[in-house]
Design an enzyme around this catalytic site. Structure first.
Site, PDB file in Angstrom:
ATOM      1  N   ASP A  19      -4.581  -7.667   7.647  1.00  0.00           N
ATOM      2  CA  ASP A  19      -3.641  -7.167   6.699  1.00  0.00           C
ATOM      3  C   ASP A  19      -3.087  -6.918   7.633  1.00  0.00           C
ATOM      4  O   ASP A  19      -2.323  -5.563   8.741  1.00  0.00           O
ATOM      5  CB  ASP A  19      -4.363  -5.458   6.534  1.00  0.00           C
ATOM      6  CG  ASP A  19      -6.213  -6.093   5.405  1.00  0.00           C
ATOM      7  OD1 ASP A  19      -5.592  -7.315   5.271  1.00  0.00           O
ATOM      8  OD2 ASP A  19      -6.783  -4.937   5.718  1.00  0.00           O
ATOM      9  N   LYS A  80      -6.837  -8.429  -1.189  1.00  0.00           N
ATOM     10  CA  LYS A  80      -7.474  -7.495  -1.178  1.00  0.00           C
ATOM     11  C   LYS A  80      -6.792  -6.523  -1.258  1.00  0.00           C
ATOM     12  O   LYS A  80      -6.430  -5.671  -1.697  1.00  0.00           O
ATOM     13  CB  LYS A  80      -8.519  -8.013  -0.176  1.00  0.00           C
ATOM     14  CG  LYS A  80      -8.380  -7.511   0.600  1.00  0.00           C
ATOM     15  CD  LYS A  80      -9.058  -7.108   1.935  1.00  0.00           C
ATOM     16  CE  LYS A  80      -8.985  -7.197   3.230  1.00  0.00           C
ATOM     17  NZ  LYS A  80      -8.596  -5.041   3.347  1.00  0.00           N
ATOM     18  N   CYS A 112     -10.651  -1.003   8.197  1.00  0.00           N
ATOM     19  CA  CYS A 112     -10.632  -2.615   7.478  1.00  0.00           C
ATOM     20  C   CYS A 112     -11.395  -2.874   9.078  1.00  0.00           C
ATOM     21  O   CYS A 112     -11.923  -3.899   8.806  1.00  0.00           O
ATOM     22  CB  CYS A 112      -9.163  -3.304   7.079  1.00  0.00           C
ATOM     23  SG  CYS A 112      -8.361  -2.562   5.041  1.00  0.00           S
TER      24      CYS A 112
END
Length: 195
Positions: A19, A80, A112
């Site tokens: 990310d 996601k 995450c």
């Protein structure tokens, strides 16, 4: 039974980039430094021909991976919404590649990154978290996430240490090219402060 030592091999490892997206740039502590260090790991993975797995958290709203990280050649790029990289598509991908160890970089450390590390360890993967390539909005969250992952069995290390562990020997055929990546020290990413 011997304890796990965290030894790592190029042939059975993958780099995970979690990310590293544009919309996080203003809010993540030490974001430019984290991206630079993740770039070092990405460059090493490319030289060593290691698979790279990249996720993007809700890219429609948070944008793509930052342009400084050229992930278009990643072996897998997955969008996601859950707070882990361990989604069925990635699980199947790394299983098919014979991955045993994951090198993990990204944001946010307490969200995450931590969830990914714990999910991977639950599935018996060795997880190597690159501390100088992970950050959060809060340094407190960042530091306690490192502690939590370590308590759970992850190996917390630095980019230079990991690159040298992968190479193992100055006689490695890719040593000279990879050495150029670490010739200059990684930028300070606030690991020794809690500000």
């Amino acid at each position: 039974m011997a304890s796990r030592l965290g030894k790592i091999a190029i042939e059975t490892s993958a780099l995970f980039l979690c990310d590293m997206q544009e919309k996080f740039r203003p809010s993540i502590k030490y974001f430019p430094q984290i991206v630079e260090v993740a770039g070092r790991m990405l460059a090493a993975a490319k030289i060593l021909k290691m698979p790279v797995v990249t996720t993007e958290q809700y890219p429609k709203g948070l944008g793509p991976t930052v342009p400084e990280l050229d992930v278009k050649d990643s072996s897998k790029i997955v969008a996601k919404t859950c707070f882990t990289m361990v989604v069925p598509e990635i699980e199947e991908h790394i299983k098919n590649l014979g991955v045993k160890s994951v090198i993990l970089c990204g944001i946010e450390t307490q969200a995450c990154v931590q969830a990914t590390a714990i999910d991977l360890m639950e599935k018996n993967y060795d997880v190597h978290v690159i501390a100088d390539a992970c950050s959060s909005r809060s340094m407190v969250d960042r530091m306690y996430a490192f502690e939590r992952m370590k308590q759970s069995g992850a190996y917390i290390t630095t980019s230079e240490s990991m690159i040298l562990q992968l190479l193992r020997d100055a006689k490695h055929p890719d040593f000279r090219e990879t050495q150029k990546i670490i010739w200059t020290s990684a930028p300070d990413s606030g690991l020794l402060t809690k500000e």
